[in-house]
Design an enzyme around this catalytic site. Structure first.
Site, short mmCIF file in Angstrom:
data_model
loop_
_atom_site.label_atom_id
_atom_site.label_comp_id
_atom_site.label_asym_id
_atom_site.label_seq_id
_atom_site.Cartn_x
_atom_site.Cartn_y
_atom_site.Cartn_z
CB CYS A 31 50.62 12.73 67.73
SG CYS A 31 51.75 13.95 67.09
CB CYS A 34 51.42 15.80 69.65
SG CYS A 34 50.76 15.80 67.98
#
Length: 106
Positions: A31, A34
């Site tokens: 991600c 993230c």
């Protein structure tokens, strides 16, 4: 100060039973957002290490916890105290947003 990797099997002992405020970072290695917020979380973990505990949950490896807390997008940051979810911040937010949310509960 290390950020603990938490999985389904130890979520209760590390988060729910903790006597500190716990910041749970729900995310995954693939991600992008993230990865963008990771340095911010590391800074906050270091600055508040005496006051809070910071853990990471890889939602791919811990589907039960992710489902239990309704994680639909990552990163999702949740604050817990005494086993109760206090607050949720979704997305790669600026440091100020994270710190302001945390300070409300300290």
């Amino acid at each position: 100060m290390s950020i603990i990797q938490v999985v389904d099997s130890n979520f209760e002992s590390e988060v729910i039973k903790s006597n500190k405020i716990v910041l749970v970072d729900f995310g995954a290695p693939w991600c992008g957002p993230c990865r963008m917020i990771a340095p911010v979380i590391n800074e906050v973990a270091h600055e508040y290490e005496n006051l809070i505990k910071v853990v990471k949950v890889n939602t791919d490896l811990s589907p039960s916890v992710a489902a239990e807390y309704g994680i639909r997008s990552i990163p999702t940051l949740m604050f817990f105290k005494n086993g109760i979810k206090l607050d949720t911040v979704i997305g790669a937010v600026p440091r100020s947003t994270l710190v302001n949310t945390l300070n409300r509960h300290l």
